[in-house]
Design an enzyme around this catalytic site. Structure first.
Site, PDB file in Angstrom:
ATOM      1  N   ASN A 225       0.880  -1.164  -0.078  1.00 32.86           N
ATOM      2  CA  ASN A 225       0.081   0.070   0.036  1.00 32.86           C
ATOM      3  C   ASN A 225       0.828   1.251   0.064  1.00 32.86           C
ATOM      4  O   ASN A 225       2.103   1.044  -0.044  1.00 32.86           O
ATOM      5  CB  ASN A 225      -0.927   0.070   1.122  1.00 32.86           C
ATOM      6  CG  ASN A 225      -0.138   0.019   2.382  1.00 32.86           C
ATOM      7  OD1 ASN A 225       0.496   0.903   3.004  1.00 32.86           O
ATOM      8  ND2 ASN A 225      -0.441  -1.201   3.364  1.00 32.86           N
ATOM      9  N   ASP A 291      -5.467  -5.837   4.849  1.00 33.10           N
ATOM     10  CA  ASP A 291      -6.253  -6.702   5.380  1.00 33.10           C
ATOM     11  C   ASP A 291      -6.345  -7.999   4.776  1.00 33.10           C
ATOM     12  O   ASP A 291      -6.653  -9.101   5.385  1.00 33.10           O
ATOM     13  CB  ASP A 291      -7.629  -5.979   4.824  1.00 33.10           C
ATOM     14  CG  ASP A 291      -7.803  -4.650   5.650  1.00 33.10           C
ATOM     15  OD1 ASP A 291      -7.346  -4.670   6.908  1.00 33.10           O
ATOM     16  OD2 ASP A 291      -8.435  -3.763   5.356  1.00 33.10           O
ATOM     17  N   LYS A 301       9.037 -17.522  -9.173  1.00 29.37           N
ATOM     18  CA  LYS A 301       8.430 -16.545  -9.784  1.00 29.37           C
ATOM     19  C   LYS A 301       7.250 -17.141 -10.761  1.00 29.37           C
ATOM     20  O   LYS A 301       7.721 -17.697 -11.371  1.00 29.37           O
ATOM     21  CB  LYS A 301       9.365 -15.614 -10.535  1.00 29.37           C
ATOM     22  CG  LYS A 301       9.111 -14.499 -10.959  1.00 29.37           C
ATOM     23  CD  LYS A 301      10.028 -13.809 -12.044  1.00 29.37           C
ATOM     24  CE  LYS A 301       9.139 -12.362 -12.752  1.00 29.37           C
ATOM     25  NZ  LYS A 301      10.211 -11.861 -13.701  1.00 29.37           N
ATOM     26  N   PHE A 337      -5.657   4.440  13.809  1.00 25.69           N
ATOM     27  CA  PHE A 337      -5.641   5.148  12.465  1.00 25.69           C
ATOM     28  C   PHE A 337      -6.734   4.892  11.686  1.00 25.69           C
ATOM     29  O   PHE A 337      -6.814   3.497  11.342  1.00 25.69           O
ATOM     30  CB  PHE A 337      -4.234   5.540  11.854  1.00 25.69           C
ATOM     31  CG  PHE A 337      -3.474   6.631  12.675  1.00 25.69           C
ATOM     32  CD1 PHE A 337      -2.846   6.118  14.142  1.00 25.69           C
ATOM     33  CD2 PHE A 337      -3.067   7.896  11.991  1.00 25.69           C
ATOM     34  CE1 PHE A 337      -1.980   6.991  14.681  1.00 25.69           C
ATOM     35  CE2 PHE A 337      -2.313   8.696  12.754  1.00 25.69           C
ATOM     36  CZ  PHE A 337      -1.742   8.414  14.093  1.00 25.69           C
TER      37      PHE A 337
END
Ligand code: C5P
Length: 420
Positions: A225, A291, A301, A337
């Site tokens: 994020n 989350d 990979k 927060f």
């Protein structure tokens, strides 16, 4: 924080600022007339107040009234012949437990930001090592000017300075906007919280998380994020500067004097936070915790295939703050927060209740130029006692200082409850 005069054995006993010397720097703005009330409030809390006037402050308030109310000689220029052999700025520098500049004009803010010493006030601030609180007061356009903003942010990024945000309202000149000096009671409260052994966070064990977690998909890719970790690091720096025993659990590498535990995923963050939680007095979960995480992490990979689509199965991560909210002791404080893109207040207040938090700091991530990655933010602080406070755009460090002030008064309340 309640501080008042008390009658003990028929004697007036002052609370909060006994034996503390505050040097009040007054610069030349119309709000200087409020200084007399400010001095009375600080004296009422037990402080010894010495006033230093900038050159222009004389036009707004007289040395006679200041010396009468402060009951101390007023200091005005560098070159007075005095009884003491020591230069006046050095004498004052040694005297101050705390320096308060109120009102602080754009001019003095600029001078302090750039180390200019052209009068007693600026010279003494540079000569002292005491913490400096700055209460700006000026016309909204002057406060909003990029030069003032830049100068304030220079000061705010130094550990020594704290800005007491001005308020919104009608100015003496008739203009409306941000620039009114903060209320005397708020200034006095912040002074008290800064002086009570560095703001009452002394020896409090405070656990803080910072950054955004990364959830690996394969050895190369992850789900992440936009959190930069700046808010969490500012929180940890502010608490540490007030004497707290800080532990930072961070996804961002930083060199600090307090312990920093480096983690990457939500599960690693959970493990570190849980192992420190029992012994902490407060947990501040500033981190943006993913989350969801990939259900399976590929060892190799993942290669492109012929199919256009690719499906990644996700599973929920533990909600760290929610789990700890359920097991926290009564005297532990948990602050969360909430970064929201819609229904800011209702989402944040639901989280405050659902996660059993003491405070939640909510910010609207759709506002351009602030929040993720920026040095600034604008937040609303909701508390479990129903209080709501709106902080306009300001550096993250200033928001952190504000949260530390609330935290310090919460600890004080807990202490008072334990004593009774
Ligand atoms: O529900 P939301 O993610 O918006 O809640 C934000 C608050 O919850 C933040 O304080 C964040 O650090 C915390 N959180 C957590 N564990 C998660 C998700 C969020 O502790 N898995």
């Amino acid at each position: 924080m309640k501080k008042s005069k008390k009658l003990v054995n028929n004697q007036v006993s002052f609370q909060g600022l006994e034996n503390k010397t505050i040097v009040l720097g007054i610069s030349g703005g119309i709000a200087a007339y409020k200084c007399l009330d400010l001095i009375s409030s600080l004296r009422g809390m037990g402080a010894n107040v010495h006033c230093v006037l900038s050159h222009n402050a004389h036009e707004f308030v007289t040395p006679l009234s200041l010396s009468t109310i402060s009951r101390n000689k007023v200091h005005t220029n560098n070159f007075e012949i005095k009884d003491s052999w020591q230069p006046e700025h050095i004498e004052l520098a040694k005297l101050a437990d705390l320096i308060l500049i109120a009102p602080a004009t754009a001019d003095i803010i600029a001078k302090l930001a750039h180390g200019i010493c052209d009068d007693l006030l600026t010279t003494f601030v540079l000569a002292s090592k005491a913490k400096v609180l700055i209460a700006p007061a000026m016309n909204p356009n002057m406060y909003d000017h990029p030069a003032t903003k830049h100068n304030l942010s220079i000061l705010e990024h130094k550990l020594r300075y704290q800005i007491i945000a001005p308020e919104f309202g009608e100015m003496a000149c008739g203009d409306i906007g941000y620039g009114k000096m903060a209320q005397i009671s708020s200034i006095a409260q912040i002074v008290a919280s800064r002086l009570e052994v560095h703001g009452s966070l002394f020896e409090k064990k405070i656990l803080i998380t910072a950054g955004g977690t990364r959830e690996p998909i394969d050895p190369v890719r992850f789900i992440g994020n936009r959190s930069s970790g700046k808010m969490g690091i500012a929180m940890a720096d502010a608490a540490y500067a007030r004497g707290a025993d800080v532990t930072l659990v961070s996804t961002v590498k930083v060199e600090r004097s307090y312990p920093v535990i480096l983690v990457e995923t939500a599960q690693e963050m959970q493990e570190s936070v849980e192992s420190e939680f029992d012994t902490c007095d407060a947990l501040i979960m500033t981190a943006a915790v993913a989350d969801f995480r990939p259900l399976f992490v590929s060892v190799h990979k993942i290669k492109k295939s012929d199919s256009e689509d690719f499906t990644l199965d996700l599973t929920q991560n533990p909600d760290i703050i929610d789990l700890l909210g359920r097991v926290k002791r009564e005297n532990q404080i948990i602050i969360g927060f909430a970064a929201e893109s819609e229904e800011l207040l209702s989402n944040a207040s639901q989280k405050l209740k659902r996660k059993k938090l003491d405070l939640i700091i909510a910010n609207d991530i759709t506002v351009p130029e602030i929040g993720f990655g920026s040095d600034d933010n604008a937040v609303i602080i909701l508390s479990n006692d129903g209080n709501k406070e709106t902080l306009p755009r300001m550096p993250k460090r200033a928001i952190a200082e504000h949260i530390c002030d609330i935290l310090a008064s919460r600890f004080l309340e807990i202490k008072e409850l334990t004593l009774h």
